[in-house]
Design an enzyme around this catalytic site. Sequence first.
Site, PDB file in Angstrom:
ATOM      1  CB  SER A  88      -0.876   0.001   1.265  1.00  0.00           C
ATOM      2  OG  SER A  88      -1.507   1.251   1.467  1.00  0.00           O
ATOM      3  CE1 TYR A 144      -4.562  -2.407   4.630  1.00  0.00           C
ATOM      4  CE2 TYR A 144      -3.518  -0.261   4.381  1.00  0.00           C
ATOM      5  CZ  TYR A 144      -4.088  -1.390   3.824  1.00  0.00           C
ATOM      6  OH  TYR A 144      -4.166  -1.502   2.452  1.00  0.00           O
TER       7      TYR A 144
END
Length: 250
Positions: free
Chosen positions: A137, A150
């Site tokens: 990401s 995350y």
Amino acid sequence: MDISGNTIFIPGATSGIGLALAHALKERGNTVIVGGRRTELLERIAAEGLETVRIDTTDADSVQTAAKDVLARFPATNVLITMAGVMRVEDWHRPESFLESAEGIVTTNILGPIRLIAAFVEHFQTRPDATIMTVSSGLAFAPLKVTPSYNASKAAIHMLSESLRLQLADTSVKVVELEPPSVQTDLLPGQAENDHAMPLDEYVAEVMNIIETQPDAHEIQVERVKFLRYAEARGDYEQVVAALNASDPH
């Protein structure tokens, strides 16, 4: 990675980026197997012309069972895209509000890909051309303050990808890292309607173009993610982090 002619397994592709990418890859002449936990979603996806396998990447036995199923039914499988992932907002002021969430994120986002790679890496070394595509990401490189677990999980995937690329350089297996920016999906509540997020169809179209025009790319980066990916290298990391968190709707 070649754009066509592959047999591709994508666990965690029953919605969002994974499902859109599965359809786009099928349209380019690949056999695509979608993995997921929910039987009703897999039945709908099968009706759309994709192959399906039930898998829960948080369960080590399920990963092994699904891998055996995939390789028995599709022995030509040569691409794995470790798409399964979760993202949750956390408040780390009190452990009771984040510990369970953090443990679940680590299990899904880190242990899941590790288990999948372990299940396929030996087979892939027997194929003349194989690819492991991990999914990190933009938040692996600049943090969104409300999603610490995350962010950390995706930073771990980035370094895992870098390391595996070095280790597997003496094999036929390529390691490619997909690095999405914020995309309009249901990864977080409200994200599908977030104007700051990239439209899903635009994201997948740009990814497919990169795969086609840059088949030897180690990292698949759409233009929008480079703001985060190269903040530290540009020397504007603090400003990027400030801007990222100023625009966060949470």
